[in-house]
Write an enzyme that holds these catalytic residues in place. Structure first.
Site, PDB file in Angstrom:
ATOM      1  N   CYS A   1       6.378  10.629  -8.862  1.00 12.73           N
ATOM      2  CA  CYS A   1       6.500   9.230  -8.454  1.00 12.73           C
ATOM      3  C   CYS A   1       6.790   9.129  -6.953  1.00 12.73           C
ATOM      4  CB  CYS A   1       7.619   8.573  -9.260  1.00 12.73           C
ATOM      5  SG  CYS A   1       8.045   6.927  -8.679  1.00 12.73           S
TER       6      CYS A   1
ATOM      7  N   ASN B   1       6.233  -7.234  -9.053  1.00 13.75           N
ATOM      8  CA  ASN B   1       4.997  -7.201  -9.822  1.00 13.75           C
ATOM      9  C   ASN B   1       5.215  -6.300 -11.035  1.00 13.75           C
ATOM     10  OD1 ASN B   1       3.743  -8.812  -7.911  1.00 13.75           O
ATOM     11  ND2 ASN B   1       3.064  -7.060  -6.702  1.00 13.75           N
TER      12      ASN B   1
ATOM     13  N   HIS C   1      10.316  -2.144  -8.184  1.00 16.99           N
ATOM     14  CA  HIS C   1      10.614  -2.519  -6.800  1.00 16.99           C
ATOM     15  C   HIS C   1      10.500  -4.019  -6.658  1.00 16.99           C
ATOM     16  CE1 HIS C   1       6.329  -1.580  -7.166  1.00 16.99           C
ATOM     17  NE2 HIS C   1       6.092  -2.514  -6.251  1.00 16.99           N
TER      18      HIS C   1
HETATM   19  P1  5GP Z   1       3.026  -3.218  -5.915  1.00 19.12           P
HETATM   20  O1  5GP Z   1       1.568  -3.482  -5.686  1.00 19.12           O
HETATM   21  O2  5GP Z   1       3.231  -2.081  -6.904  1.00 19.12           O
HETATM   22  O3  5GP Z   1       3.837  -4.418  -6.264  1.00 19.12           O
HETATM   23  O4  5GP Z   1       3.622  -2.759  -4.519  1.00 19.12           O
HETATM   24  C1  5GP Z   1       3.593  -1.458  -4.060  1.00 19.12           C
HETATM   25  C2  5GP Z   1       3.843  -1.502  -2.585  1.00 19.12           C
HETATM   26  O5  5GP Z   1       4.190  -0.201  -2.143  1.00 19.12           O
HETATM   27  C3  5GP Z   1       2.618  -1.934  -1.762  1.00 19.12           C
HETATM   28  O6  5GP Z   1       2.929  -3.107  -1.018  1.00 19.12           O
HETATM   29  C4  5GP Z   1       2.336  -0.728  -0.855  1.00 19.12           C
HETATM   30  O7  5GP Z   1       1.941  -1.085   0.437  1.00 19.12           O
HETATM   31  C5  5GP Z   1       3.667   0.004  -0.865  1.00 19.12           C
HETATM   32  N1  5GP Z   1       3.565   1.438  -0.703  1.00 19.12           N
HETATM   33  C6  5GP Z   1       2.753   2.288  -1.387  1.00 19.12           C
HETATM   34  N2  5GP Z   1       2.956   3.557  -1.002  1.00 19.12           N
HETATM   35  C7  5GP Z   1       3.921   3.512  -0.034  1.00 19.12           C
HETATM   36  C8  5GP Z   1       4.550   4.525   0.744  1.00 19.12           C
HETATM   37  O8  5GP Z   1       4.280   5.723   0.642  1.00 19.12           O
HETATM   38  N3  5GP Z   1       5.502   4.104   1.625  1.00 19.12           N
HETATM   39  C9  5GP Z   1       5.838   2.786   1.766  1.00 19.12           C
HETATM   40  N4  5GP Z   1       6.781   2.494   2.665  1.00 19.12           N
HETATM   41  N5  5GP Z   1       5.264   1.817   1.027  1.00 19.12           N
HETATM   42  C10 5GP Z   1       4.309   2.175   0.139  1.00 19.12           C
HETATM   43 ZN    ZN Z   2      10.111   6.806  -9.573  1.00 17.71          ZN
END
Ligand code: 5GP
Ligand code: ZN
Length: 113
Positions: free
Chosen positions: A6, A86, A99
């Site tokens: 993860c 989300n 998150h």
């Molecule tokens: P979700 O689409 O799952 O609600 O949001 C995931 C978020 O994680 C996205 O906005 C994406 O830009 C962010 N994200 C994905 N991988 C990384 C990473 O390695 N580092 C950081 N800082 N953000 C990440």
């Molecule tokens: Zn995790």
């Protein structure tokens, strides 16, 4: 998912670098790598859980308190901000570790979906 695979567990463990903006015993917050607003931080529990449906009461309180702390430290508590999580495929969750997005620093769209 195995927490060892993860990405947010790896960030919490310091194995992947991140721009941290808040940390306590249970929670970490760091800037989103693809910001969608001038302020865009992700608030995550250090313990792996897939999404809100797996979140216990103690973690929920800790995460929401961290959301408030991040809003204050990022300077958007007065101007306003959005906190959103989300959940699952239709919720457009791309990282399967709970998150909350904290977005602000500009007038956000009223569109939610
Ligand atoms: P979700 O689409 O799952 O609600 O949001 C995931 C978020 O994680 C996205 O906005 C994406 O830009 C962010 N994200 C994905 N991988 C990384 C990473 O390695 N580092 C950081 N800082 N953000 C990440
Ligand atoms: Zn995790």
């Amino acid at each position: 998912m195995n927490p060892l695979d993860c990405i947010f567990c790896k960030i919490a463990a310091g194995e992947i670098p991140s721009d941290r903006v808040y940390e306590d015993e249970f929670v970490l917050a760091f800037r989103d790598i693809h910001p969608q607003a001038p302020v865009h931080a992700l608030v995550v529990p250090k313990k792996h859980m897939k999404n809100l449906l797996e979140c216990d009461d103690g973690t929920a309180v800790a995460v929401l308190n961290a959301v408030k702390a991040v809003a204050k430290s990022e300077g958007v508590s007065e101007s306003g901000f959005r906190a959103v999580t989300n959940c699952g495929p239709d919720g457009a969750q791309s990282v399967e570790h709970l998150h909350f997005h904290v977005l602000g620093g500009a007038q956000l769209s009223g569109r939610m979906g």
